[in-house]
Design an enzyme around this catalytic site. Sequence first.
Site, PDB file in Angstrom:
ATOM      1  N   ASP A  43     -23.480   7.209  15.220  1.00 31.91           N
ATOM      2  CA  ASP A  43     -23.566   7.942  16.560  1.00 31.91           C
ATOM      3  C   ASP A  43     -23.161   6.788  17.526  1.00 31.91           C
ATOM      4  O   ASP A  43     -23.981   5.721  17.584  1.00 31.91           O
ATOM      5  CB  ASP A  43     -25.066   8.305  16.495  1.00 31.91           C
ATOM      6  CG  ASP A  43     -25.474   9.106  17.573  1.00 31.91           C
ATOM      7  OD1 ASP A  43     -25.280  10.124  18.108  1.00 31.91           O
ATOM      8  OD2 ASP A  43     -25.649   8.237  18.727  1.00 31.91           O
ATOM      9  N   TYR A  48     -22.048   3.910  25.795  1.00 33.70           N
ATOM     10  CA  TYR A  48     -22.331   2.519  25.154  1.00 33.70           C
ATOM     11  C   TYR A  48     -21.104   1.602  25.228  1.00 33.70           C
ATOM     12  O   TYR A  48     -21.255   0.429  24.757  1.00 33.70           O
ATOM     13  CB  TYR A  48     -22.697   2.856  23.730  1.00 33.70           C
ATOM     14  CG  TYR A  48     -23.684   3.876  23.461  1.00 33.70           C
ATOM     15  CD1 TYR A  48     -24.547   4.287  24.303  1.00 33.70           C
ATOM     16  CD2 TYR A  48     -23.756   4.324  22.118  1.00 33.70           C
ATOM     17  CE1 TYR A  48     -25.552   5.449  24.148  1.00 33.70           C
ATOM     18  CE2 TYR A  48     -24.948   5.465  21.769  1.00 33.70           C
ATOM     19  CZ  TYR A  48     -25.773   5.747  22.843  1.00 33.70           C
ATOM     20  OH  TYR A  48     -26.639   6.697  22.680  1.00 33.70           O
ATOM     21  N   LYS A  73     -20.531  11.026  22.930  1.00 34.78           N
ATOM     22  CA  LYS A  73     -21.257  11.820  23.861  1.00 34.78           C
ATOM     23  C   LYS A  73     -20.578  11.467  25.457  1.00 34.78           C
ATOM     24  O   LYS A  73     -19.765  10.713  25.700  1.00 34.78           O
ATOM     25  CB  LYS A  73     -22.802  11.060  24.363  1.00 34.78           C
ATOM     26  CG  LYS A  73     -23.334  11.176  22.902  1.00 34.78           C
ATOM     27  CD  LYS A  73     -24.828  10.587  23.062  1.00 34.78           C
ATOM     28  CE  LYS A  73     -25.545  10.408  21.529  1.00 34.78           C
ATOM     29  NZ  LYS A  73     -25.098   9.050  21.054  1.00 34.78           N
ATOM     30  N   HIS A 104     -24.756  14.148  27.138  1.00 34.63           N
ATOM     31  CA  HIS A 104     -25.666  12.901  26.874  1.00 34.63           C
ATOM     32  C   HIS A 104     -26.920  13.130  27.609  1.00 34.63           C
ATOM     33  O   HIS A 104     -28.208  12.895  26.831  1.00 34.63           O
ATOM     34  CB  HIS A 104     -25.071  11.736  27.232  1.00 34.63           C
ATOM     35  CG  HIS A 104     -25.418  10.575  26.779  1.00 34.63           C
ATOM     36  ND1 HIS A 104     -24.830   9.390  26.730  1.00 34.63           N
ATOM     37  CD2 HIS A 104     -26.749  10.272  26.061  1.00 34.63           C
ATOM     38  CE1 HIS A 104     -25.557   8.487  25.830  1.00 34.63           C
ATOM     39  NE2 HIS A 104     -26.712   8.896  25.650  1.00 34.63           N
TER      40      HIS A 104
END
Length: 273
Positions: A43, A48, A73, A104
């Site tokens: 994930d 990120y 996401k 998200h």
Amino acid sequence: MSELTLNNGVTIPQLGLGVFQVPPDDTQRIVEDAFEAGYRHIDTAAGYRNEAGVGAAIAATGIPREDIFVTTKLRNGEQGRAQEAFQNSRKALGLDFVDLYLVHWPVPSQGLYVQAWKEMERLYENKQIRAIGVSNFLAEHLDNLLESAEIVPAVNQIELHPSYQQAALAAKCRDLGIGVEAYSPLGQGGDLNGNTVTSIADAHNATTAQVVLAWHLATGNIVIPKSVDPGRMRENFAASSLKLTEDELSAITALESGARIGSDPAVASFTQL
């Protein structure tokens, strides 16, 4: 690893590895360690900034692509251009398709998440995504989305751990056929030190993290604990073989205290850009 079947028939490994806050330069090594430990569900998220590392690990492994489940996401600041954002994520991952793509955060102040969902529905119809879902959506966000959605989200990924279970939201999701996926499943470590979890761990000769993850799995949650340590990854993965009694499960459920760790989705408005 057990798998759950989502509402469109796609299966997802119930326990995966989350790479939130994993530094980009370390991501490939850590994901390769996870694959070696047995994980097949990773994930990540555009926010990120480590999608490329995940993709490099997938490219470096000999594991068939169809055996790996990849979630990424949509960043909050890109809800108005979801198709372009998705293509950027797909290219960063180096993949022909993504298994699960999530909105998200709802960011209700923008008023764009329904528009983003419509674009994601088109991507799904074009078979570039195997399943689409949401993250951090509260009941009111789900209700608003479903008024015009053609596709019911496959997953709602939410903060969920023994001290913050969002039981009403989780039940609503399940009633709608939406899978419940838990992030921060160990309460970022805060749910591992109490007497209840410790005593159950002692009784099973298990770690406290294994006990909490076993509770999630028995509850039916999809769960994505983060670890950068190969030994801890293996310990977490072994939680799938730990079976707790009904009394033990109930004792962990009783730890609910309303202790949210992350941002409140009703007001969160950061862009992730």
